[in-house]
Structure formats: C-alpha cells, structure tokens
Scaffold this active site. Structure first.
Site, PDB file in Angstrom:
ATOM      1  N   ILE A  45      -5.984   7.407 -21.089  1.00 52.78           N
ATOM      2  CA  ILE A  45      -5.353   6.165 -21.557  1.00 52.78           C
ATOM      3  C   ILE A  45      -6.331   5.024 -21.288  1.00 52.78           C
ATOM      4  CG2 ILE A  45      -3.327   4.670 -21.374  1.00 52.78           C
ATOM      5  CD1 ILE A  45      -2.513   7.476 -22.195  1.00 52.78           C
ATOM      6  N   THR A  82      -7.376   2.341 -19.744  1.00 57.23           N
ATOM      7  CA  THR A  82      -7.155   1.485 -18.565  1.00 57.23           C
ATOM      8  C   THR A  82      -8.438   1.487 -17.731  1.00 57.23           C
ATOM      9  OG1 THR A  82      -6.489   3.147 -16.937  1.00 57.23           O
ATOM     10  CG2 THR A  82      -4.767   2.381 -18.468  1.00 57.23           C
ATOM     11  N   PRO A  83      -8.495   0.648 -16.695  1.00 59.93           N
ATOM     12  CA  PRO A  83      -9.700   0.598 -15.851  1.00 59.93           C
ATOM     13  C   PRO A  83     -10.043   1.917 -15.154  1.00 59.93           C
ATOM     14  CG  PRO A  83      -8.363  -1.359 -15.509  1.00 59.93           C
ATOM     15  CD  PRO A  83      -7.547  -0.436 -16.371  1.00 59.93           C
ATOM     16  N   ASN A 139       3.648   5.009  -9.974  1.00 57.76           N
ATOM     17  CA  ASN A 139       2.541   4.909 -10.924  1.00 57.76           C
ATOM     18  C   ASN A 139       1.171   4.798 -10.265  1.00 57.76           C
ATOM     19  OD1 ASN A 139       1.409   4.436 -13.652  1.00 57.76           O
ATOM     20  ND2 ASN A 139       1.023   2.372 -12.866  1.00 57.76           N
ATOM     21  N   LYS A 180      -2.170  15.843  -8.758  1.00 58.01           N
ATOM     22  CA  LYS A 180      -1.261  15.646  -9.894  1.00 58.01           C
ATOM     23  C   LYS A 180      -0.372  16.875 -10.107  1.00 58.01           C
ATOM     24  CE  LYS A 180      -2.260  11.413 -11.020  1.00 58.01           C
ATOM     25  NZ  LYS A 180      -1.254  10.355 -10.821  1.00 58.01           N
ATOM     26  N   TYR A 217      -8.028  15.400  -7.820  1.00 56.64           N
ATOM     27  CA  TYR A 217      -7.146  14.826  -8.845  1.00 56.64           C
ATOM     28  C   TYR A 217      -6.232  15.925  -9.402  1.00 56.64           C
ATOM     29  CZ  TYR A 217      -5.674  11.540 -12.483  1.00 56.64           C
ATOM     30  OH  TYR A 217      -4.935  10.703 -13.298  1.00 56.64           O
ATOM     31  N   ASP A 226       0.877  -1.169   0.000  1.00 54.72           N
ATOM     32  CA  ASP A 226       0.000   0.000   0.000  1.00 54.72           C
ATOM     33  C   ASP A 226       0.913   1.216   0.000  1.00 54.72           C
ATOM     34  OD1 ASP A 226      -1.555   2.203   0.648  1.00 54.72           O
ATOM     35  OD2 ASP A 226      -2.817   1.103   2.062  1.00 54.72           O
TER      36      ASP A 226
HETATM   37  N1  LIG Z   1      -5.706   6.089 -17.591  1.00 56.57           N
HETATM   38  C1  LIG Z   1      -5.690   7.404 -17.709  1.00 56.57           C
HETATM   39  O1  LIG Z   1      -6.511   7.990 -18.425  1.00 56.57           O
HETATM   40  C2  LIG Z   1      -4.640   8.223 -16.998  1.00 56.57           C
HETATM   41  C3  LIG Z   1      -4.329   9.506 -17.481  1.00 56.57           C
HETATM   42  C4  LIG Z   1      -3.350  10.264 -16.838  1.00 56.57           C
HETATM   43  C5  LIG Z   1      -2.697   9.745 -15.739  1.00 56.57           C
HETATM   44  N2  LIG Z   1      -3.026   8.494 -15.273  1.00 56.57           N
HETATM   45  C6  LIG Z   1      -2.295   7.993 -14.106  1.00 56.57           C
HETATM   46  O2  LIG Z   1      -1.660   6.783 -14.467  1.00 56.57           O
HETATM   47  C7  LIG Z   1      -1.434   6.008 -13.280  1.00 56.57           C
HETATM   48  C8  LIG Z   1      -1.894   4.597 -13.525  1.00 56.57           C
HETATM   49  O3  LIG Z   1      -3.299   4.609 -13.643  1.00 56.57           O
HETATM   50  P1  LIG Z   1      -4.134   3.595 -14.575  1.00 56.57           P
HETATM   51  O4  LIG Z   1      -4.720   4.384 -15.675  1.00 56.57           O
HETATM   52  O5  LIG Z   1      -3.310   2.401 -14.896  1.00 56.57           O
HETATM   53  O6  LIG Z   1      -5.323   3.276 -13.579  1.00 56.57           O
HETATM   54  P2  LIG Z   1      -5.741   1.909 -12.894  1.00 56.57           P
HETATM   55  O7  LIG Z   1      -6.922   2.254 -12.049  1.00 56.57           O
HETATM   56  O8  LIG Z   1      -5.876   0.850 -13.936  1.00 56.57           O
HETATM   57  O9  LIG Z   1      -4.481   1.554 -12.014  1.00 56.57           O
HETATM   58  C9  LIG Z   1      -4.181   2.217 -10.811  1.00 56.57           C
HETATM   59  C10 LIG Z   1      -3.414   1.256  -9.946  1.00 56.57           C
HETATM   60  O10 LIG Z   1      -3.093   1.894  -8.710  1.00 56.57           O
HETATM   61  C11 LIG Z   1      -3.198   0.918  -7.703  1.00 56.57           C
HETATM   62  N3  LIG Z   1      -3.411   1.531  -6.383  1.00 56.57           N
HETATM   63  C12 LIG Z   1      -4.434   2.300  -5.972  1.00 56.57           C
HETATM   64  N4  LIG Z   1      -4.290   2.619  -4.664  1.00 56.57           N
HETATM   65  C13 LIG Z   1      -3.137   2.022  -4.254  1.00 56.57           C
HETATM   66  C14 LIG Z   1      -2.447   1.958  -3.005  1.00 56.57           C
HETATM   67  N5  LIG Z   1      -2.890   2.611  -1.916  1.00 56.57           N
HETATM   68  N6  LIG Z   1      -1.295   1.243  -2.945  1.00 56.57           N
HETATM   69  C15 LIG Z   1      -0.827   0.594  -4.026  1.00 56.57           C
HETATM   70  N7  LIG Z   1      -1.424   0.617  -5.236  1.00 56.57           N
HETATM   71  C16 LIG Z   1      -2.574   1.325  -5.335  1.00 56.57           C
HETATM   72  C17 LIG Z   1      -4.384   0.073  -8.111  1.00 56.57           C
HETATM   73  O11 LIG Z   1      -4.306  -1.192  -7.488  1.00 56.57           O
HETATM   74  C18 LIG Z   1      -4.203  -0.011  -9.627  1.00 56.57           C
HETATM   75  O12 LIG Z   1      -3.423  -1.126  -9.974  1.00 56.57           O
HETATM   76  C19 LIG Z   1      -2.189   6.744 -12.161  1.00 56.57           C
HETATM   77  O13 LIG Z   1      -1.281   7.512 -11.419  1.00 56.57           O
HETATM   78  C20 LIG Z   1      -3.154   7.640 -12.925  1.00 56.57           C
HETATM   79  O14 LIG Z   1      -3.547   8.771 -12.178  1.00 56.57           O
HETATM   80  C21 LIG Z   1      -3.960   7.720 -15.886  1.00 56.57           C
END
Ligand SMILES: NC(=O)c1ccc[n+]([C@@H]2O[C@H](COP(=O)([O-])OP(=O)(O)OC[C@H]3O[C@@H](n4cnc5c(N)ncnc54)[C@H](O)[C@@H]3O)[C@@H](O)[C@H]2O)c1
Length: 205
Positions: free
Chosen positions: A140, A142-143, A40, A109, A105, A13
């Site tokens: 992107i 992703t979930p 990440n 960020k 958010y 965590d």
């Molecule tokens: N997907 C997008 O559109 C997008 C755009 C810009 C930035 N981001 C950033 O990219 C990064 C990855 O996000 P993603 O798109 O893969 O989203 P995601 O929801 O698929 O993945 C986020 C991950 O963070 C983990 N997580 C959450 N809380 C946690 C904790 N307390 N300890 C450990 N792990 C934890 C989750 O288990 C998950 O695997 C994030 O920082 C997100 O803000 C995503």
C-alpha cells in the site's frame, strides 16, 4: 458531522502496557465509550534469517504482536460495555505468504492472523457481541515502502511492486480504510474470526 469534539487523539507506544491502560481510559471518557479497536501500528525490519539481529526481531515482534495482545486485553473491558463491537487487526499478506528476507515481519503478521481468531472465539464463548477479524493487505502506498523507494528510486520501486500484483498497481490507503470501515460497522455483523485479503489478486496465483 465534523468539528470540535468529534475526534480525539491519545498518542501511545503500543508496546507499553501502562500507556495502553491510560490511553484507553482517556479515550473511553472522551468518547463516552469504546466499541471499535483497530490495531494498525506496525513496522518491518529487513534482513534474512542470518542477517537479522535479535534486537530487530524483538522490536518487530513487540510492535506488531505485543500491541494486539495488549490493546485487545485492555480494550475489552470497555468494549463489553458498548456492544456490538469490532476489533480489526491489520496483519498483511506477508502473514499468509512468506518471503526469503522478512522473517520477523512474516512471523509477526502470522501471529496477528491466529491471535485474531483466538480473540474472536474468546468473545463468542463469553457471549459478547464483539467480533475480531484480521486484514491482509499487499503493498500500500504509505511511508512503510520508503526504504524500497530509496533503494530503487520511487518510480522503479513502485513499478517493481506493481508487476507482482495481478491488478497491476499497489494499493492506496483508502482501499484499506474502506475495508476497515466495513469490518467496524454492523454491515459485517456475522463475520468474526475471518481473514480478509486485500492483495490485488496476489494470493490467487
Ligand atoms: N503499506 C504496506 O505496504 C502494508 C502492507 C501490509 C500491511 N501493512 C501494515 O499496515 C499497518 C500500517 O502501516 P503503514 O503502511 O501505514 O506504515 P507506516 O510506516 O506509514 O505507519 C506505521 C505507523 O505505526 C506507528 N508505530 C510504529 N511503532 C509504534 C509504537 N511502538 N507505538 C505506536 N505507534 C507505532 C508509526 O508511528 C506509524 O504511524 C502496519 O501494521 C503494516 O505492517 C502495510
């Protein structure tokens, strides 16, 4: 090459200091050193400034910002033994451009953006060959986009997002991974304290 002994995973965590200390110690031992840290983990919570609860605000700040603080603070001890090194902090285009409905958010960020620069300057001042940069993706595939897909339906949600992007599509995880590989490698050895936008042209408008 691939295969046993090539990759290791230590779940933690990222908001918990003791878990960082343990995971880094284990990772250092398993891999024989640490030279790259990619921060990440990140989450989002909806609601505008009047709707968002204090609990959700604190949760987003702690997962998105405490994580970078704690991870970097404790990884540097190992990274300084393994130079050159690189820290890659996953911010967002939402750390540079605000919206009406994502105060936590946006703020979290933006904090990652400037924290990355402070880390870069700290390392440089210490004479370490350890770089720190932030990356700023737009949407992107992703979930993290699931709440939106649930609200509008998958196709309409993705089309809605794609319409905001000059390149006409949302990004793929590989688009982000390629940038992280560049920043993690010695190909980017003169780049530190930079913010790299990966936004299909959104911020050019
Ligand atoms: N997907 C997008 O559109 C997008 C755009 C810009 C930035 N981001 C950033 O990219 C990064 C990855 O996000 P993603 O798109 O893969 O989203 P995601 O929801 O698929 O993945 C986020 C991950 O963070 C983990 N997580 C959450 N809380 C946690 C904790 N307390 N300890 C450990 N792990 C934890 C989750 O288990 C998950 O695997 C994030 O920082 C997100 O803000 C995503």
């Amino acid at each position: 090459g691939f295969g046993e002994g090539r990759a290791f995973a230590f779940p933690l965590d990222v908001t918990k200091e003791d878990q960082w200390i343990y995971a880094l110690e284990e990772a250092d031992a398993a891999m024989g050193g640490i030279s790259v840290l990619v921060n990440n983990a990140g989450i989002s919570r909806g609601g505008d400034i009047e709707q968002l609860s204090l609990d959700d605000w604190r949760l987003v700040m702690s997962v998105n910002v405490d994580s970078v603080f704690l991870g970097t603070k404790h990884a540097l001890r190992y990274m300084r033994q393994n130079q050159p090194g690189s820290i890659v902090n996953v911010s967002s285009i939402a750390g540079l451009i605000a919206a009406h409905n994502s105060p936590a958010y946006n703020a979290s960020k933006a904090a990652v953006w400037l924290l990355s620069k402070g880390i870069a300057l700290h390392c440089a001042k210490q004479g370490l060959d350890i770089r720190s940069n932030s990356i700023h993706p737009t949407f992107i595939d992703t979930p993290i986009l699931d709440p939106l897909r649930q609200r509008f339906g998958k196709q309409e949600a993705e089309a809605k997002l794609a319409r905001q992007i000059p390149l006409g599509r949302i990004g793929e995880p590989a688009d982000v991974a390629n940038l992280v590989v560049y920043l993690a490698s010695d190909e980017s050895r003169f780049m530190t304290g930079a913010e790299l936008k990966l936004d299909g042209g959104i911020s050019a408008m």
